[in-house]
Design an enzyme around this catalytic site. Sequence first.
Site, PDB file in Angstrom:
ATOM      1  N   ALA A  16      19.357  29.577 -17.176  1.00 39.08           N
ATOM      2  CA  ALA A  16      20.453  28.648 -16.927  1.00 39.08           C
ATOM      3  C   ALA A  16      20.476  27.647 -18.078  1.00 39.08           C
ATOM      4  O   ALA A  16      19.517  27.537 -18.843  1.00 39.08           O
ATOM      5  CB  ALA A  16      20.200  27.920 -15.608  1.00 39.08           C
TER       6      ALA A  16
ATOM      7  N   GLU B 116      10.779  29.015 -14.622  1.00 36.09           N
ATOM      8  CA  GLU B 116      11.332  27.774 -14.062  1.00 36.09           C
ATOM      9  C   GLU B 116      10.251  26.772 -13.680  1.00 36.09           C
ATOM     10  O   GLU B 116      10.448  25.556 -13.772  1.00 36.09           O
ATOM     11  CB  GLU B 116      12.201  28.077 -12.840  1.00 36.09           C
ATOM     12  CG  GLU B 116      13.566  28.679 -13.151  1.00 36.09           C
ATOM     13  CD  GLU B 116      13.560  30.189 -13.289  1.00 36.09           C
ATOM     14  OE1 GLU B 116      12.465  30.773 -13.478  1.00 36.09           O
ATOM     15  OE2 GLU B 116      14.635  30.787 -13.218  1.00 36.09           O
TER      16      GLU B 116
ATOM     17  N   GLY C 140      17.306  32.283 -15.120  1.00 38.11           N
ATOM     18  CA  GLY C 140      18.602  32.787 -14.681  1.00 38.11           C
ATOM     19  C   GLY C 140      18.994  34.082 -15.388  1.00 38.11           C
ATOM     20  O   GLY C 140      19.765  34.881 -14.839  1.00 38.11           O
TER      21      GLY C 140
HETATM   22  C1  3H9 Z   1      16.845  28.505 -14.865  1.00 36.31           C
HETATM   23  O1  3H9 Z   1      17.165  29.517 -15.397  1.00 36.31           O
HETATM   24  C2  3H9 Z   1      17.178  28.155 -13.441  1.00 36.31           C
HETATM   25  C3  3H9 Z   1      17.690  29.312 -12.633  1.00 36.31           C
HETATM   26  O2  3H9 Z   1      16.646  29.972 -11.984  1.00 36.31           O
HETATM   27  C4  3H9 Z   1      18.552  28.826 -11.528  1.00 36.31           C
HETATM   28  C5  3H9 Z   1      19.920  28.425 -11.846  1.00 36.31           C
HETATM   29  C6  3H9 Z   1      20.714  28.058 -10.654  1.00 36.31           C
HETATM   30  N1  3H9 Z   1      19.211  25.772 -21.815  1.00 36.31           N
HETATM   31  O3  3H9 Z   1      12.875  26.989 -27.855  1.00 36.31           O
HETATM   32  P1  3H9 Z   1      13.730  27.117 -29.043  1.00 36.31           P
HETATM   33  C7  3H9 Z   1      17.735  25.375 -26.696  1.00 36.31           C
HETATM   34  S1  3H9 Z   1      15.980  27.327 -15.700  1.00 36.31           S
HETATM   35  C8  3H9 Z   1      19.689  24.973 -22.778  1.00 36.31           C
HETATM   36  O4  3H9 Z   1      13.488  26.206 -30.174  1.00 36.31           O
HETATM   37  P2  3H9 Z   1      12.661  29.703 -29.627  1.00 36.31           P
HETATM   38  C9  3H9 Z   1      16.577  24.527 -27.189  1.00 36.31           C
HETATM   39  O5  3H9 Z   1      16.620  23.238 -26.647  1.00 36.31           O
HETATM   40  C10 3H9 Z   1      15.809  27.980 -17.347  1.00 36.31           C
HETATM   41  N2  3H9 Z   1      19.172  24.964 -24.029  1.00 36.31           N
HETATM   42  O6  3H9 Z   1      13.803  28.612 -29.588  1.00 36.31           O
HETATM   43  C11 3H9 Z   1      16.802  24.563 -28.685  1.00 36.31           C
HETATM   44  O7  3H9 Z   1      17.839  23.654 -28.969  1.00 36.31           O
HETATM   45  P3  3H9 Z   1      17.833  22.826 -30.344  1.00 36.31           P
HETATM   46  C12 3H9 Z   1      14.782  29.028 -17.410  1.00 36.31           C
HETATM   47  C13 3H9 Z   1      18.166  25.793 -24.288  1.00 36.31           C
HETATM   48  O8  3H9 Z   1      13.219  30.854 -30.329  1.00 36.31           O
HETATM   49  C14 3H9 Z   1      17.365  25.958 -28.917  1.00 36.31           C
HETATM   50  O9  3H9 Z   1      17.868  26.401 -27.653  1.00 36.31           O
HETATM   51  N3  3H9 Z   1      14.583  29.419 -18.790  1.00 36.31           N
HETATM   52  C15 3H9 Z   1      17.636  26.645 -23.321  1.00 36.31           C
HETATM   53  O10 3H9 Z   1      11.387  29.110 -30.103  1.00 36.31           O
HETATM   54  C16 3H9 Z   1      16.334  26.953 -29.404  1.00 36.31           C
HETATM   55  O11 3H9 Z   1      15.225  26.924 -28.512  1.00 36.31           O
HETATM   56  C17 3H9 Z   1      13.698  28.791 -19.576  1.00 36.31           C
HETATM   57  O12 3H9 Z   1      12.983  27.918 -19.169  1.00 36.31           O
HETATM   58  C18 3H9 Z   1      18.207  26.626 -22.034  1.00 36.31           C
HETATM   59  N4  3H9 Z   1      17.778  27.426 -21.047  1.00 36.31           N
HETATM   60  O13 3H9 Z   1      12.408  30.084 -28.105  1.00 36.31           O
HETATM   61  C19 3H9 Z   1      13.636  29.271 -20.996  1.00 36.31           C
HETATM   62  N5  3H9 Z   1      16.620  27.353 -23.873  1.00 36.31           N
HETATM   63  O14 3H9 Z   1      17.930  23.839 -31.440  1.00 36.31           O
HETATM   64  C20 3H9 Z   1      13.666  28.090 -21.930  1.00 36.31           C
HETATM   65  C21 3H9 Z   1      16.549  26.957 -25.146  1.00 36.31           C
HETATM   66  O15 3H9 Z   1      19.025  21.942 -30.226  1.00 36.31           O
HETATM   67  N6  3H9 Z   1      13.720  28.486 -23.327  1.00 36.31           N
HETATM   68  N7  3H9 Z   1      17.458  26.011 -25.412  1.00 36.31           N
HETATM   69  O16 3H9 Z   1      16.534  22.064 -30.371  1.00 36.31           O
HETATM   70  C22 3H9 Z   1      12.649  28.969 -23.982  1.00 36.31           C
HETATM   71  O17 3H9 Z   1      11.582  29.191 -23.444  1.00 36.31           O
HETATM   72  C23 3H9 Z   1      12.813  29.200 -25.449  1.00 36.31           C
HETATM   73  O18 3H9 Z   1      13.934  28.475 -25.883  1.00 36.31           O
HETATM   74  C24 3H9 Z   1      13.027  30.688 -25.857  1.00 36.31           C
HETATM   75  C25 3H9 Z   1      13.384  30.758 -27.382  1.00 36.31           C
HETATM   76  C26 3H9 Z   1      11.753  31.483 -25.600  1.00 36.31           C
HETATM   77  C27 3H9 Z   1      14.174  31.310 -25.121  1.00 36.31           C
END
Ligand code: 3H9
Length: 690
Positions: A63, A125, A102
């Site tokens: 999400a 999450e 999500g």
């Molecule tokens: C969820 O899904 C809830 C659901 O169950 C229910 C819904 C109802 N949203 O980490 P990076 C941004 S909760 C918005 O440096 P990498 C991040 O801030 C979510 N922004 O890249 C950064 O921005 P900036 C569950 C996001 O390659 C840019 O993207 N999912 C999100 O080292 C690059 O990120 C997670 O918890 C997001 N969801 O790693 C996964 N994700 O460039 C969270 C990233 O402006 N994300 N951004 O600083 C991660 O673990 C890592 O970003 C990922 C890539 C492994 C995907």
Amino acid sequence: MSDFVKVSRDGDVAVVTIDNPPVNALSFHVREPLMQALVELRDDASVAAIVIACAGRTFVAGADITEFGKPMQQPELRAIVAVLETIAKPTVAAIHGTALGGGLELALGCHFRVADAGAKLGLPEVKLGLLPGGGGTVRLPRLVGAVKALRMIVSGTPIGATEAHAAGLVDAVFEGDLTTHAVNFAREIARKGGPFTPVRDRNEGLKETDLVALDAEAADLARKARGLEAPIACALSVRNAVTLPFDAALAAERALFVKLVGSDQSRAQRHLFFAEREAAKVSGKDIVKRRIARVGVIGAGTMGGGIAMAFANGGYPVTLLETSHEALQRGLATIDRNYSVSVTRGSLSEVAKRERLAQFKGSTDYADLADCDLIVEAVFEDMAVKKEVFGKLEAVAKPGAILATNTSYLDINEIAASTSRPQDVLGLHFFSPANVMKLLEIVRADKTAPDALATVVDLARRIGKVAVVVGVCHGFVGNRMLAARGSESEALLLEGATPSQIDQVFTDFGWPMGPFQMGDLAGLDIGWRNRKARGLSAVIADTLCEQGRFGQKTGRGFYLYEAGARTPVPDPEVEALICDKAAEKGIAPRAISAEEIIERTLYPLVNEGAKILEEGIAARASDIDVVWVNGYGFPIGKGGPMFWAGLEGPAKIIERLEYWHQRTGKDVFKPAPLLKQMAETGSWNGDAIA
Ligand code: 3H9
């Protein structure tokens, strides 16, 4: 259809491509066209199967976290998944990169999931203080079993495609062009004919669930949660998946999600998510970085060895330098032993161990550092010794090599000024054990060149560290604030508190351990040596050291430790010593409350953080939070000291600091002007508290 969701056709297979860089988060502007596309394709008789794929580097990574805490715009993910489950023709998620949160829940709404061999799938999450709120806790156990789902959801750690395939989460793993494979897979499935069962109606994973074993595992996880609500909610929701009908379990998951998303703990953890990413940004992003092909490390003791391992683990060849052959062999043997422990624990293969060891080149000759692009010294913490090392480095290091010191306290400007190339000098303050601890304070000295700084910030990410750029002052951000926290601990002992009482207040707050347990673990002799060098004293800790009580390593410190054990046992001798010292000083013991312990240890911590911000030693309040959470065990559910100050109430903190300042006259209690400003504006230097 939209800039963010496109539909294409490959014969009778429709491909829905989500394109929302950088990580294809399910923002409102994705959900709306995605929903519309799915409804249309469901009703389009010319479509035999649907593939959901993503453009760019990853499948949907979750999400959109930035939307949490704001009113949710419809359609929500749950509604999209519900529509997916009404589609009679086969639906296939084509997963590359990471399907997280999500994203995985969207994929679980499909009949089938195919993955690129390098893909990772998970529900992280919990790391944001949440539980999967799009049906993940209810659908995942139906495929992989309740125990495996519980472990995945409570740890938040993703699994690889092969493991996901073996567990039944993924139906096929491919190498090469994933969309083409997914389209062929979908066409073949459609040709064979349905009916196709949505995950909600499958229960192969739930059969024969051992509820007793599940409850035992959940109880164990709850014990380790240390006051965090999300892991407990995750475990409860997985249990509901087993014991309740699907729709009831889904509704219960929703209720838990709504509660968590509005909680301070989740706000704190979301704050940390963005804070860590923000901390890694240094101005002048487009600066050309220096090339780092080989790293030199001077000193093969605990710190130097750990630093060398951190670089080797990140894939860098390392030249490890010691003063004598014996010391070098000792250091290399310790490194070998550390890797062997990882092999025994199963976290490293024999082959990987051999590859890591092959990265090391040992030497006792400074000339061997000539081909290193970065040299980190980890020698004795003494200015004269450090300057001598930098003097030798100057003679051998190639032009442009970055020269780093791992000092914890010393003035890096002074070290830099002793060389003819101060632009190449900076601090890399690793935390012990350096191969394990995530935090790296990168210390920018007055003359450090921007490209040298940008290079090490990038390098830190490559070796898996959480980097924070800080300025020069005694102890930088972390240790300077630690001193402010620690200064009152001794005073509290003398006034009537016991080490175990104070430590208990800390663990109740959510810290992994209190200050006295931490001192015993780190070795009391370190602080003792540091105090002596600076002409300072701490009456209880100094006396313990004089008695040879250095903490865990000597089996005695503030506590007693049974041979080989790490469990602290209160020692009546220490309590008697405290009473004697208090009597000598004419202090009558009194009852000390938990509130007083917090006010006198953690409020000065926040206050020192405010001073650090005022002085520009840290660029942002959130950087300080990143330091404290990753380097000192500040509870993640409280977001770091500066975020917690917002929760606790800056006005209350100021009022109590003023009270203690009046009572004791000590500087640590004198409220920083920035703290007062924070109380008035609700923000630290313009950075609003989330
Ligand atoms: C969820 O899904 C809830 C659901 O169950 C229910 C819904 C109802 N949203 O980490 P990076 C941004 S909760 C918005 O440096 P990498 C991040 O801030 C979510 N922004 O890249 C950064 O921005 P900036 C569950 C996001 O390659 C840019 O993207 N999912 C999100 O080292 C690059 O990120 C997670 O918890 C997001 N969801 O790693 C996964 N994700 O460039 C969270 C990233 O402006 N994300 N951004 O600083 C991660 O673990 C890592 O970003 C990922 C890539 C492994 C995907």
